[in-house]
Design an enzyme around this catalytic site. Sequence first.
Site, PDB file in Angstrom:
ATOM      1  N   GLU A 191       0.796  -1.223   0.000  1.00 40.88           N
ATOM      2  CA  GLU A 191       0.000   0.000   0.000  1.00 40.88           C
ATOM      3  C   GLU A 191       0.838   1.288   0.000  1.00 40.88           C
ATOM      4  OE1 GLU A 191      -1.649  -2.649   0.707  1.00 40.88           O
ATOM      5  OE2 GLU A 191      -3.718  -2.207   0.207  1.00 40.88           O
ATOM      6  N   TYR A 219       3.480   1.953   1.970  1.00 39.79           N
ATOM      7  CA  TYR A 219       4.072   2.334   3.262  1.00 39.79           C
ATOM      8  C   TYR A 219       5.599   2.174   3.216  1.00 39.79           C
ATOM      9  CZ  TYR A 219      -0.556   2.875   5.306  1.00 39.79           C
ATOM     10  OH  TYR A 219      -1.822   3.321   5.587  1.00 39.79           O
ATOM     11  N   ARG A 248       3.011  -8.548   4.463  1.00 38.26           N
ATOM     12  CA  ARG A 248       2.026  -8.063   3.484  1.00 38.26           C
ATOM     13  C   ARG A 248       2.765  -7.400   2.333  1.00 38.26           C
ATOM     14  NH1 ARG A 248      -3.531  -4.537   3.869  1.00 38.26           N
ATOM     15  NH2 ARG A 248      -4.289  -5.294   1.878  1.00 38.26           N
ATOM     16  N   HIS A 298      -1.788   3.933  -1.681  1.00 38.99           N
ATOM     17  CA  HIS A 298      -2.929   4.761  -1.285  1.00 38.99           C
ATOM     18  C   HIS A 298      -3.182   5.886  -2.289  1.00 38.99           C
ATOM     19  CE1 HIS A 298      -4.016   2.711   2.251  1.00 38.99           C
ATOM     20  NE2 HIS A 298      -2.974   3.047   2.969  1.00 38.99           N
ATOM     21  N   GLN A 345     -18.692   4.221   2.986  1.00 41.19           N
ATOM     22  CA  GLN A 345     -19.304   5.409   3.574  1.00 41.19           C
ATOM     23  C   GLN A 345     -19.076   5.569   5.073  1.00 41.19           C
ATOM     24  OE1 GLN A 345     -23.038   5.303   0.886  1.00 41.19           O
ATOM     25  NE2 GLN A 345     -23.389   6.917   2.350  1.00 41.19           N
TER      26      GLN A 345
HETATM   27 FE1  SF4 Z   1     -17.530  -0.042   4.874  1.00 40.52          FE
HETATM   28 FE2  SF4 Z   1     -19.740  -1.202   5.791  1.00 40.52          FE
HETATM   29 FE3  SF4 Z   1     -19.790   0.057   3.442  1.00 40.52          FE
HETATM   30 FE4  SF4 Z   1     -18.499  -2.273   3.755  1.00 40.52          FE
HETATM   31  S1  SF4 Z   1     -20.706  -1.919   3.921  1.00 40.52           S
HETATM   32  S2  SF4 Z   1     -17.727  -0.485   2.734  1.00 40.52           S
HETATM   33  S3  SF4 Z   1     -17.678  -2.050   5.811  1.00 40.52           S
HETATM   34  S4  SF4 Z   1     -19.432   0.997   5.424  1.00 40.52           S
END
Ligand code: SF4
Length: 675
Positions: free
Chosen positions: A168, A170, A218, A256, A343
Amino acid sequence: MSSNAYPHLVKPLDFGFITLRNRVFMGSMHTRLEDEPDGMARLAAFYAERARGEAGLIVTGGFSPNEEGLLGPAGRVFNRSDQIPEHRSMVDAVHQADGKLCMQILHAGRYAKHDRIVGPSNIRSPINPRIPRPLSSDEVTQVIEDYAQCAVLAREAGYDAVEIMGSEGYFLHQFFAPRSNQRTDEWGGSLANRMRLPVEVTKRVRARLGSDFLIVYRISILDLVEGGNSGEEIVALARELEAAGANMLNTGIGWHDAPVPTIAYAVPRAAWQFAIRPLRQAVEIPLVLSNRINTPEVAEAVIASGDADMVSMARPMLADAHFARKVREGRADEINTCIACNQACLDYIFRDQVCSCLVNPYACHETVLTQAPAPARKKIAIVGAGPAGLATAIAAAERGHAVTLFEAGDDIGGQFNLARRIPAKREFNETLRYYRTMLRKHGVALRLGVRTESSDLAGFDEIVIATGVSGRTPAIPGIDHPTVLSYTEALTGAKPVGRRVAIIGMGGIGYDMAEFLCTPPVAEGERIRVFLEHWGVDPENRGPGGFLPGGIPKLQPAREVTMLQRKSERPGGTLGLTTGWVLKSEIARYGVRQVVGVSYEKIDDQGLHYRIQDQHHVLPVDSIVICAGQESVRGLYDELVAAGRRAHLVGGASKAAELDALYAIREGTQLGLRL
Ligand code: SF4
Ligand code: NAP
């Protein structure tokens, strides 16, 4: 009870000195609980719940091996033995729940958001204004020791494994990639020199931990940035890491700052599986595939294919802590599936808020949002089976209430039922499947096709009005012209949409509509190929970063689309933080015109007439789709209140402006827990 449907997924993975109970690897996530004063206790509850849910190996968010490696001022470093007790609470909680906890060691390098930022060279990351101070050769040697010390502390704290974060973009990845490493000493230049730090860190950690401690590294298997590593270099590093003592390679996709979506809903499930195959040929140790694996079917298929031995699921473990347990118990249809919306998880984390999950508001709030059996069983009527009504119904029914759910339409889902028609948002179908299963399981009486009157609500102890929203119809002369259609009509196909289209409104739905109308249909089996092509990704991962020659291409739209808004400001400000850029990139590459600062004048046979300041314009279009926001539907509630009856108003029916499923589900759940 049967586990036969997913035999590969439920099979233990035995390393000789440690056995993981199944192939579900809960990938590392920063939850921002790390930064809260009571964070470690809340994290302990968060991880323990996932251990009860039987995740095979749970990886913590990253802990830095030294101060310079912290992601931000509020991050956590683990470099002293007096810090062990704060880790013990998490470790003990997971062990008590029969789980296994792996601590991730993460040095942020040039991604750090503080003044002591360091890196291989003084080249800043495109997503960080701070310029890193290049470490001297002696300092690099000290960092190796810091990693080893951190790993030893992790073992002393009782962790079952450590994960060395090398993907990612880092710190360790920054040394490996020419993009961020322009050193001329033994830590830069040739491939052997750029691999030296990741390999030496792994060797030193192995030397300190002995042969019977699980070390996961990773590794990035596809960089998706200019100047990133090629597939050949990645395979070379994988071989060296195996020789250095890594027991398992977890994989990462993209830096990222990659200009390609790697985990958002736009990415098809298991889209990155192709990138792990060269590693399979190169190393013997188990491999973990990550990114956009969200259902048992996909996870099972990945492992059954032989390309990976475990599947990493991070967000799916926010969405459902009991994913693995439900798989084992033959209750896969009860899994609350991650819809990759970002979200409530990534968008919150990037705003420095404690993360949660859109479909599961309990995530990371295990100690604050708790469910207690109802003291007395009440008869509850809920009107409206959109996200708010469904969430209220489940939360109330799980507590033992007798719930009747009324819905005027012929199916549950409300606005979800529309969103799921957008090809990139087909994951919403899973949320509806989950709710259907849970309504059945908890005995909610579902009354579809019922336009509820206040008289239907007699005899209930509680009434919840969740009647949602309806699309706003703007007062533009000619709004009833045959070329005009609502977003509902466009998405459901109730009215055909022509080739030249104007979209009124540039909020989230306007953007989704533009993408929906521009995107040509794609056959199910072609989805991954088309996605990779759309983003210029080379499925052979040959050149640096894994791009095809020519990079990210322009796209051929299925229609000629113009979006309009009255505000003069730049559009797209209300889109999701970590998904909005994906939509904006696609819309721009489809050549969608965006017109701001308009005053609508009228709609007639010529098209859409509007003004910008003194200039009059006509947009000759075949269809005009209205995406002008929503208004609450609350007539029934007002009627009840006027008649002196008590009712709860929830979701879009209570607040249409800026309302989305995240708030609707959270609000509904909270109400269901209070009733
Ligand atoms: Fe994030 Fe939940 Fe949406 Fe999955 S469903 S992307 S865990 S907010
Ligand atoms: P919205 O975000 O409020 O956008 C409404 C749009 O309509 C605005 O562009 C507004 O711009 C315009 N508008 C408002 N009143 C109007 C009127 N009377 N006449 C003409 N135009 C008018 O609403 P939405 O797009 O329906 O989205 C609803 C919610 O769901 C939002 O919270 C949104 O963030 C969320 N959502 C997000 C996404 C996503 O992020 N991908 C997708 C779908 C939904 P002007 O007022 O400037 O004209």
